[in-house]
Design an enzyme around this catalytic site. Structure first.
Site, PDB file in Angstrom:
ATOM      1  N   LEU A 144       0.818  -1.218   0.000  1.00  0.00           N
ATOM      2  CA  LEU A 144       0.000   0.000   0.000  1.00  0.00           C
ATOM      3  C   LEU A 144       0.850   1.266   0.000  1.00  0.00           C
ATOM      4  O   LEU A 144       0.558   2.248   0.680  1.00  0.00           O
ATOM      5  CB  LEU A 144      -0.957  -0.017   1.197  1.00  0.00           C
ATOM      6  CG  LEU A 144      -2.005  -1.139   1.146  1.00  0.00           C
ATOM      7  CD1 LEU A 144      -2.800  -1.193   2.449  1.00  0.00           C
ATOM      8  CD2 LEU A 144      -2.933  -0.956  -0.053  1.00  0.00           C
ATOM      9  N   ASN A 202      -0.741  -4.872   3.805  1.00  0.00           N
ATOM     10  CA  ASN A 202       0.588  -4.285   3.792  1.00  0.00           C
ATOM     11  C   ASN A 202       1.398  -4.901   4.919  1.00  0.00           C
ATOM     12  O   ASN A 202       0.845  -5.205   5.990  1.00  0.00           O
ATOM     13  CB  ASN A 202       0.516  -2.759   3.987  1.00  0.00           C
ATOM     14  CG  ASN A 202       1.804  -2.059   3.581  1.00  0.00           C
ATOM     15  OD1 ASN A 202       2.059  -1.869   2.391  1.00  0.00           O
ATOM     16  ND2 ASN A 202       2.633  -1.688   4.544  1.00  0.00           N
ATOM     17  N   ARG A 203       2.681  -5.118   4.657  1.00  0.00           N
ATOM     18  CA  ARG A 203       3.525  -5.745   5.681  1.00  0.00           C
ATOM     19  C   ARG A 203       3.497  -4.955   6.986  1.00  0.00           C
ATOM     20  O   ARG A 203       3.498  -5.524   8.072  1.00  0.00           O
ATOM     21  CB  ARG A 203       4.968  -5.847   5.155  1.00  0.00           C
ATOM     22  CG  ARG A 203       5.933  -6.561   6.076  1.00  0.00           C
ATOM     23  CD  ARG A 203       7.264  -6.748   5.365  1.00  0.00           C
ATOM     24  NE  ARG A 203       7.806  -5.483   4.895  1.00  0.00           N
ATOM     25  CZ  ARG A 203       8.543  -4.662   5.639  1.00  0.00           C
ATOM     26  NH1 ARG A 203       8.812  -4.958   6.905  1.00  0.00           N
ATOM     27  NH2 ARG A 203       9.011  -3.541   5.134  1.00  0.00           N
ATOM     28  N   VAL A 251       4.954  -4.227  -4.810  1.00  0.00           N
ATOM     29  CA  VAL A 251       6.057  -3.970  -3.892  1.00  0.00           C
ATOM     30  C   VAL A 251       7.309  -3.693  -4.711  1.00  0.00           C
ATOM     31  O   VAL A 251       7.325  -3.833  -5.930  1.00  0.00           O
ATOM     32  CB  VAL A 251       6.285  -5.156  -2.931  1.00  0.00           C
ATOM     33  CG1 VAL A 251       5.031  -5.420  -2.100  1.00  0.00           C
ATOM     34  CG2 VAL A 251       6.715  -6.419  -3.671  1.00  0.00           C
ATOM     35  N   LYS A 252       8.381  -3.317  -4.046  1.00  0.00           N
ATOM     36  CA  LYS A 252       9.638  -2.991  -4.711  1.00  0.00           C
ATOM     37  C   LYS A 252      10.117  -4.181  -5.532  1.00  0.00           C
ATOM     38  O   LYS A 252      10.059  -5.328  -5.096  1.00  0.00           O
ATOM     39  CB  LYS A 252      10.691  -2.603  -3.675  1.00  0.00           C
ATOM     40  CG  LYS A 252      11.992  -2.104  -4.272  1.00  0.00           C
ATOM     41  CD  LYS A 252      12.956  -1.687  -3.171  1.00  0.00           C
ATOM     42  CE  LYS A 252      14.275  -1.213  -3.776  1.00  0.00           C
ATOM     43  NZ  LYS A 252      15.244  -0.821  -2.705  1.00  0.00           N
ATOM     44  N   ASN A 268       7.676  -2.554 -11.247  1.00  0.00           N
ATOM     45  CA  ASN A 268       8.604  -2.334 -12.363  1.00  0.00           C
ATOM     46  C   ASN A 268       9.647  -3.448 -12.378  1.00  0.00           C
ATOM     47  O   ASN A 268      10.825  -3.228 -12.116  1.00  0.00           O
ATOM     48  CB  ASN A 268       9.296  -0.980 -12.227  1.00  0.00           C
ATOM     49  CG  ASN A 268       8.547   0.122 -12.941  1.00  0.00           C
ATOM     50  OD1 ASN A 268       7.760  -0.135 -13.849  1.00  0.00           O
ATOM     51  ND2 ASN A 268       8.778   1.357 -12.535  1.00  0.00           N
ATOM     52  N   SER A 303       1.786   1.922 -16.116  1.00  0.00           N
ATOM     53  CA  SER A 303       2.373   3.248 -16.289  1.00  0.00           C
ATOM     54  C   SER A 303       1.345   4.336 -16.068  1.00  0.00           C
ATOM     55  O   SER A 303       0.186   4.203 -16.461  1.00  0.00           O
ATOM     56  CB  SER A 303       2.961   3.386 -17.700  1.00  0.00           C
ATOM     57  OG  SER A 303       3.494   4.703 -17.866  1.00  0.00           O
ATOM     58  N   LYS A 342       6.883  -2.583 -20.858  1.00  0.00           N
ATOM     59  CA  LYS A 342       6.954  -1.487 -19.883  1.00  0.00           C
ATOM     60  C   LYS A 342       8.384  -0.953 -19.768  1.00  0.00           C
ATOM     61  O   LYS A 342       8.601   0.257 -19.638  1.00  0.00           O
ATOM     62  CB  LYS A 342       6.460  -1.978 -18.512  1.00  0.00           C
ATOM     63  CG  LYS A 342       6.582  -0.939 -17.386  1.00  0.00           C
ATOM     64  CD  LYS A 342       5.836   0.349 -17.705  1.00  0.00           C
ATOM     65  CE  LYS A 342       5.608   1.231 -16.491  1.00  0.00           C
ATOM     66  NZ  LYS A 342       6.768   1.587 -15.711  1.00  0.00           N
ATOM     67  N   HIS A 352       8.937   1.178 -22.755  1.00  0.00           N
ATOM     68  CA  HIS A 352       8.169   2.411 -22.514  1.00  0.00           C
ATOM     69  C   HIS A 352       9.012   3.375 -21.680  1.00  0.00           C
ATOM     70  O   HIS A 352       9.124   4.564 -21.995  1.00  0.00           O
ATOM     71  CB  HIS A 352       6.867   2.079 -21.783  1.00  0.00           C
ATOM     72  CG  HIS A 352       6.174   3.265 -21.177  1.00  0.00           C
ATOM     73  ND1 HIS A 352       6.606   3.875 -20.009  1.00  0.00           N
ATOM     74  CD2 HIS A 352       5.085   3.975 -21.568  1.00  0.00           C
ATOM     75  CE1 HIS A 352       5.824   4.891 -19.717  1.00  0.00           C
ATOM     76  NE2 HIS A 352       4.889   4.976 -20.657  1.00  0.00           N
ATOM     77  N   GLU A 363      10.621   6.991 -22.466  1.00  0.00           N
ATOM     78  CA  GLU A 363      10.330   8.091 -21.531  1.00  0.00           C
ATOM     79  C   GLU A 363      11.613   8.827 -21.142  1.00  0.00           C
ATOM     80  O   GLU A 363      11.648  10.070 -21.118  1.00  0.00           O
ATOM     81  CB  GLU A 363       9.660   7.508 -20.290  1.00  0.00           C
ATOM     82  CG  GLU A 363       9.365   8.485 -19.181  1.00  0.00           C
ATOM     83  CD  GLU A 363       8.819   7.764 -17.957  1.00  0.00           C
ATOM     84  OE1 GLU A 363       9.342   8.001 -16.851  1.00  0.00           O
ATOM     85  OE2 GLU A 363       7.884   6.940 -18.104  1.00  0.00           O
ATOM     86  N   ARG A 376      21.739  11.150 -17.434  1.00  0.00           N
ATOM     87  CA  ARG A 376      21.332  11.122 -16.021  1.00  0.00           C
ATOM     88  C   ARG A 376      22.511  10.759 -15.124  1.00  0.00           C
ATOM     89  O   ARG A 376      22.664  11.314 -14.028  1.00  0.00           O
ATOM     90  CB  ARG A 376      20.187  10.123 -15.818  1.00  0.00           C
ATOM     91  CG  ARG A 376      18.875  10.579 -16.415  1.00  0.00           C
ATOM     92  CD  ARG A 376      17.689   9.899 -15.774  1.00  0.00           C
ATOM     93  NE  ARG A 376      16.446  10.210 -16.491  1.00  0.00           N
ATOM     94  CZ  ARG A 376      15.234   9.927 -16.053  1.00  0.00           C
ATOM     95  NH1 ARG A 376      15.089   9.294 -14.891  1.00  0.00           N
ATOM     96  NH2 ARG A 376      14.167  10.233 -16.741  1.00  0.00           N
ATOM     97  N   HIS A 431      39.643 -12.164 -38.173  1.00  0.00           N
ATOM     98  CA  HIS A 431      38.209 -12.409 -38.061  1.00  0.00           C
ATOM     99  C   HIS A 431      37.533 -12.588 -39.424  1.00  0.00           C
ATOM    100  O   HIS A 431      36.393 -13.042 -39.477  1.00  0.00           O
ATOM    101  CB  HIS A 431      37.536 -11.272 -37.296  1.00  0.00           C
ATOM    102  CG  HIS A 431      37.972 -11.187 -35.862  1.00  0.00           C
ATOM    103  ND1 HIS A 431      37.652 -12.146 -34.931  1.00  0.00           N
ATOM    104  CD2 HIS A 431      38.720 -10.261 -35.207  1.00  0.00           C
ATOM    105  CE1 HIS A 431      38.171 -11.817 -33.757  1.00  0.00           C
ATOM    106  NE2 HIS A 431      38.824 -10.670 -33.896  1.00  0.00           N
TER     107      HIS A 431
END
Length: 470
Positions: A11, A33-34, A76-77, A104, A130, A184, A187, A191, A289, A453
């Site tokens: 949650l 929720n935990r 959850v994470k 995710n 999303s 996702k 996506h 983004e 980033r 090669h």
């Protein structure tokens, strides 16, 4: 007595809003929720939706509250917390219950979880969601991967809570096992590129043209009525207009210039490399980033080298017109690259990803929603197997129309020391893609010289070697 039709575990911001969205659409939802205090807090804040929510203190109570066969959404994470939650659920669930990972997740973890659950009687869905906090509450874009019959069992709930574009639900089954989470991931890679290119254009206006935040906001606001119409352009205009309550300055001017990232952008770059499909605009955005986080090093470098001298610039409105077209060109590159990566993954994993459907479910709810996606959906509807969006009539026309502007912006930015890595990568991508004979012949000669090669010849079949050292 079990009353809930579906359950949500976790949650946090996304999970709580998704649960409220489910209840708001008339479905009874069990939540857990935990941290029990968080469950109690959520239940107390549900307001008029309380009669559609069953808040549970234990996992046992949670499972018992859902009517079999039970669909359970885990929010959850990503990573080990998902595995731990699945392990805790398995002994409590029964055959045909569905575990839905809506976080995710790395799609390779999702594929592993499908394998791990084989023979358990449980069904698994990897679901990309999303839209952020607002989307989760009022309608996200939903990308589902897993068995098609599992999707059909939860389709009524997921289409009800999804965003709608002209009445069409922005939720769809995209393929087996990890298909939803892979889409996702791409996506999010697109983004990253979209946001980076917007920031680069902002930088040119701020640092080269000397425009202040409200004036730049007005430009983005005007662009939102044209071909760049999108959620990200809209919010860019909005955030640049907001003033800080403490200083009275534009809040964008006092935000630290170090961008965060949670991994999905890097995953999209890694997977593009694994597939052997260039996604250079996305790569540049991820690298930018990382560079943004090196604030101390950047300050030292500026003290050491200074900034390049500014050359005479063109009249501001001419530059702004070119910036709009350059941004559109960069957007074409990012989407073309992203869809090309998805096409390669679709072939490798035998997903048969429906490209036109992906574009359609991204038209509302998700972060990259834009007018642009309607054109992508049409392009793939007309030619589902096209090798690259750049080769479709609509997008080749866009490239021709924006080419000169992109060149001017990249060239002028380079001359004035304005970093535009994603836009420059887009230009290099187009120039490399459009050139029938490139320069890799020299690379092949070098590889043969030092590593034997071999290389192919234009005038003969088979593998050949050069007379190096003879």
């Amino acid at each position: 007595m079990a009353e809930a039709e579906i359950g949500v575990i976790g949650l946090g911001v996304m999970g709580a809003n998704l649960a409220l969205n489910i209840a708001d659409n008339g479905y009874h939802v069990a939540v857990y929720n935990r941290t029990t205090a968080r469950t109690d807090e959520f239940a107390a804040s549900a307001g008029e939706l309380s009669d559609k929510v069953t808040a549970c203190a234990t996992l046992e109570d949670f499972v018992a509250a859902i009517r079999p066969p039970r669909p359970v959404i885990i929010m959850v994470k990503a990573g080990e917390p998902v595995d731990a939650q699945i392990a805790a659920l398995k002994p409590l669930l029964a055959a045909n219950d569905i575990i839905i990972d809506a976080g995710n997740a790395n799609f390779r973890d999702t594929m592993r979880r499908f394998t791990d659950l084989e023979g358990s009687g449980l069904t698994f869905i990897g679901m990309g969601v999303s839209g952020g906090e607002e989307g989760a509450r009022h309608g996200p874009s939903i990308m589902v991967g897993g068995a098609e019959d599992a999707w059909k069992r939860v389709e009524p709930v997921l289409t009800a809570i999804s965003a709608k574009f002209e009445g069409e639900a922005c939720a769809a089954w995209l393929g087996e096992n990890g298909a939803g989470h892979f889409v996702k991931t791409i996506h999010n890679g697109i983004e990253y590129a979209d946001m980076q290119m917007i920031a680069e254009v902002y930088g040119v206006m701020r640092d080269h043209l000397g425009m202040d935040a409200p004036t730049i906001a007005a430009v983005f606001s005007a662009w939102s009525t044209g071909p760049l119409d999108s959620y990200l352009i809209d919010i860019t205009a909005e955030v640049l207009m907001v003033q800080d309550a403490h200083t009275g300055r534009p809040i964008a001017d006092i935000i630290v210039d170090a961008a965060g990232q949670k991994g999905t952008g890097r995953w999209s770059v890694i997977e593009s490399q694994m597939m052997g499909v260039p996604a250079t605009a996305i790569e540049a955005a991820v690298a930018a980033r990382s560079l943004s986080a090196m604030r101390e090093q950047r300050a030292l470098a500026q003290a050491e080298f200074g900034l390049p001298a500014q050359h005479d610039r063109r009249e501001g409105q001419a530059v702004i017109k070119d910036l709009e077209k350059a941004l559109l060109a960069g957007k074409v590159a990012a989407y073309a690259q992203g869809f090309a990566v998805m096409a390669a993954a679709s072939a490798e994993f035998k997903w048969n990803l429906p490209m036109a459907t992906i574009a359609r479910i991204w038209r509302a709810g998700c972060i990259i929603r834009s007018r642009f996606l309607d054109e992508i959906a049409t392009a793939f509807t007309n030619d589902p197997d096209v090798a690259n969006l750049a080769l479709t009539p609509a997008f080749s026309a866009m490239i021709r129309d924006t080419d000169a502007s992109l060149r001017r912006i990249v060239a002028e930015s380079a001359m004035n020391g304005m970093p535009v890595p994603a836009l420059a990568s887009a230009l290099a991508y187009f120039d490399t893609y459009r050139r029938a004979r490139g320069t890799a012949n020299l690379i092949q000669a070098q590889r043969d010289f030092f590593g034997a090669h071999g290389f192919a010849r234009l005038d003969a079949e088979g593998e050949h070697h050069g007379p190096w050292g003879s």
